[in-house]
Each structure stands twice: as C-alpha cells, then as structure tokens.
Design a protein around this motif. Sequence first.
Motif, PDB file in Angstrom:
ATOM      1  N   GLU A  47      -9.418 -67.079  75.986  1.00  0.00           N
ATOM      2  CA  GLU A  47     -10.548 -68.009  75.866  1.00  0.00           C
ATOM      3  C   GLU A  47     -10.606 -69.018  77.022  1.00  0.00           C
ATOM      4  O   GLU A  47     -11.669 -69.271  77.579  1.00  0.00           O
ATOM      5  CB  GLU A  47     -10.488 -68.742  74.527  1.00  0.00           C
ATOM      6  N   LEU A  48      -9.461 -69.594  77.388  1.00  0.00           N
ATOM      7  CA  LEU A  48      -9.455 -70.579  78.483  1.00  0.00           C
ATOM      8  C   LEU A  48      -9.807 -69.932  79.816  1.00  0.00           C
ATOM      9  O   LEU A  48     -10.514 -70.519  80.636  1.00  0.00           O
ATOM     10  CB  LEU A  48      -8.097 -71.274  78.568  1.00  0.00           C
ATOM     11  N   ALA A  49      -9.314 -68.713  80.043  1.00  0.00           N
ATOM     12  CA  ALA A  49      -9.648 -68.002  81.278  1.00  0.00           C
ATOM     13  C   ALA A  49     -11.133 -67.651  81.298  1.00  0.00           C
ATOM     14  O   ALA A  49     -11.786 -67.747  82.339  1.00  0.00           O
ATOM     15  CB  ALA A  49      -8.800 -66.743  81.414  1.00  0.00           C
ATOM     16  N   ALA A  52      -6.072 -72.220  84.117  1.00  0.00           N
ATOM     17  CA  ALA A  52      -6.850 -71.004  83.875  1.00  0.00           C
ATOM     18  C   ALA A  52      -7.291 -70.374  85.194  1.00  0.00           C
ATOM     19  O   ALA A  52      -7.239 -69.139  85.352  1.00  0.00           O
ATOM     20  CB  ALA A  52      -8.067 -71.305  82.998  1.00  0.00           C
ATOM     21  N   LEU A  53      -7.703 -71.187  86.169  1.00  0.00           N
ATOM     22  CA  LEU A  53      -8.100 -70.657  87.482  1.00  0.00           C
ATOM     23  C   LEU A  53      -6.905 -70.041  88.204  1.00  0.00           C
ATOM     24  O   LEU A  53      -7.038 -69.010  88.861  1.00  0.00           O
ATOM     25  CB  LEU A  53      -8.730 -71.752  88.335  1.00  0.00           C
ATOM     26  N   ARG A  54      -5.750 -70.668  88.066  1.00  0.00           N
ATOM     27  CA  ARG A  54      -4.547 -70.105  88.682  1.00  0.00           C
ATOM     28  C   ARG A  54      -4.239 -68.745  88.070  1.00  0.00           C
ATOM     29  O   ARG A  54      -3.930 -67.778  88.773  1.00  0.00           O
ATOM     30  CB  ARG A  54      -3.357 -71.052  88.512  1.00  0.00           C
ATOM     31  N   HIS A  55      -4.374 -68.644  86.768  1.00  0.00           N
ATOM     32  CA  HIS A  55      -4.164 -67.379  86.058  1.00  0.00           C
ATOM     33  C   HIS A  55      -5.139 -66.309  86.581  1.00  0.00           C
ATOM     34  O   HIS A  55      -4.735 -65.182  86.888  1.00  0.00           O
ATOM     35  CB  HIS A  55      -4.359 -67.613  84.554  1.00  0.00           C
ATOM     36  N   LEU A  56      -6.412 -66.664  86.691  1.00  0.00           N
ATOM     37  CA  LEU A  56      -7.415 -65.717  87.195  1.00  0.00           C
ATOM     38  C   LEU A  56      -7.128 -65.327  88.637  1.00  0.00           C
ATOM     39  O   LEU A  56      -7.218 -64.142  89.003  1.00  0.00           O
ATOM     40  CB  LEU A  56      -8.825 -66.311  87.071  1.00  0.00           C
ATOM     41  N   ALA A  57      -6.794 -66.312  89.469  1.00  0.00           N
ATOM     42  CA  ALA A  57      -6.508 -66.035  90.885  1.00  0.00           C
ATOM     43  C   ALA A  57      -5.305 -65.109  91.035  1.00  0.00           C
ATOM     44  O   ALA A  57      -5.316 -64.197  91.872  1.00  0.00           O
ATOM     45  CB  ALA A  57      -6.277 -67.338  91.635  1.00  0.00           C
ATOM     46  N   ARG A  81      -6.735 -66.790  98.418  1.00  0.00           N
ATOM     47  CA  ARG A  81      -7.314 -68.022  98.965  1.00  0.00           C
ATOM     48  C   ARG A  81      -7.572 -69.042  97.846  1.00  0.00           C
ATOM     49  O   ARG A  81      -7.332 -70.238  98.014  1.00  0.00           O
ATOM     50  CB  ARG A  81      -8.605 -67.672  99.694  1.00  0.00           C
ATOM     51  N   LEU A  82      -8.045 -68.577  96.712  1.00  0.00           N
ATOM     52  CA  LEU A  82      -8.257 -69.460  95.564  1.00  0.00           C
ATOM     53  C   LEU A  82      -6.923 -69.996  95.052  1.00  0.00           C
ATOM     54  O   LEU A  82      -6.794 -71.182  94.759  1.00  0.00           O
ATOM     55  CB  LEU A  82      -9.004 -68.716  94.452  1.00  0.00           C
ATOM     56  N   LEU A  83      -5.938 -69.130  94.960  1.00  0.00           N
ATOM     57  CA  LEU A  83      -4.618 -69.546  94.488  1.00  0.00           C
ATOM     58  C   LEU A  83      -4.046 -70.640  95.388  1.00  0.00           C
ATOM     59  O   LEU A  83      -3.529 -71.650  94.906  1.00  0.00           O
ATOM     60  CB  LEU A  83      -3.673 -68.348  94.444  1.00  0.00           C
ATOM     61  N   LYS A  84      -4.178 -70.482  96.688  1.00  0.00           N
ATOM     62  CA  LYS A  84      -3.702 -71.499  97.625  1.00  0.00           C
ATOM     63  C   LYS A  84      -4.445 -72.816  97.411  1.00  0.00           C
ATOM     64  O   LYS A  84      -3.842 -73.888  97.415  1.00  0.00           O
ATOM     65  CB  LYS A  84      -3.869 -71.028  99.063  1.00  0.00           C
ATOM     66  N   GLY A  85      -5.754 -72.759  97.195  1.00  0.00           N
ATOM     67  CA  GLY A  85      -6.534 -73.970  96.958  1.00  0.00           C
ATOM     68  C   GLY A  85      -6.092 -74.704  95.710  1.00  0.00           C
ATOM     69  O   GLY A  85      -6.022 -75.938  95.684  1.00  0.00           O
ATOM     70  N   ILE A  86      -5.779 -73.955  94.669  1.00  0.00           N
ATOM     71  CA  ILE A  86      -5.330 -74.568  93.416  1.00  0.00           C
ATOM     72  C   ILE A  86      -3.961 -75.207  93.602  1.00  0.00           C
ATOM     73  O   ILE A  86      -3.723 -76.334  93.150  1.00  0.00           O
ATOM     74  CB  ILE A  86      -5.303 -73.519  92.285  1.00  0.00           C
ATOM     75  N   ILE A  87      -3.072 -74.513  94.287  1.00  0.00           N
ATOM     76  CA  ILE A  87      -1.740 -75.070  94.538  1.00  0.00           C
ATOM     77  C   ILE A  87      -1.856 -76.342  95.366  1.00  0.00           C
ATOM     78  O   ILE A  87      -1.201 -77.348  95.067  1.00  0.00           O
ATOM     79  CB  ILE A  87      -0.842 -74.019  95.226  1.00  0.00           C
TER      80      ILE A  87
END
Length: 115
Positions: free
Chosen positions: A53-55, A83-88, A95-101
Amino acid sequence: DSIAKRQKTDKQTTFHVHRCILSQASLYFKSQFSAQIETVEQRSSTSTIHLHELALQAFSVFLDYVYNPEQGRLGFNIENAVALRHLAMNFRVDRLLKGIIDMRCKASHIQFLNE
C-alpha cells in the motif's frame, strides 16, 4: 499500460505509461520489455505488478521522477522516502535511489546541526 495492484486486496490502480520511458529509466523494466520470450504482457500490452500500500501511494511520485528526471525531486519528502527507496531498489532506478539517499543524508545532517 501497466497496472499496479495493492497487496492483500483485489483493488487495482491503473497507470498508463510508456514502455520506452520506463525502459530508459529502469533496468528492471528494460529487461522485462526486451525479453526474447513472448509473454502475456507483451501480447496484451499490459503488465500487472503487486505493490504494498505505501509503495502504491508513492508510485505516482516514482513515475513523476521517471518521466521528469531533470526536474529533480518533484515529490520527494521524508514521508515517502522509504517507499520511494523501495521502488527505486526493486525497479533498479539508480539515479532515483541516489537522490533519495542524498536527501536522507542532508535531512540527517540538518537534524544533527539543530540538536
């Protein structure tokens, strides 16, 4: 088209997406769409993915990023970062994962300075 289905329920949320854009941004989707074996998804032009659900709630933000990577962190915030980290990670959008980190590190640094 792609369909995201909530885990533990039969409710479905449909997202209309472009295969070429998802393939450019995501190693996962690139491998799925370029499979040499004919799949049900290829015949129907529809894919179904099951998300927590969160993702699922963060999936539209994920797609905003995929479609507009140069715009930066369109919908990033501390509340949807996990949730975004999980999706990435699952869809291999590095690139998204790096932005979240980076965002998490900056938030931790600011919190540390304020203490």
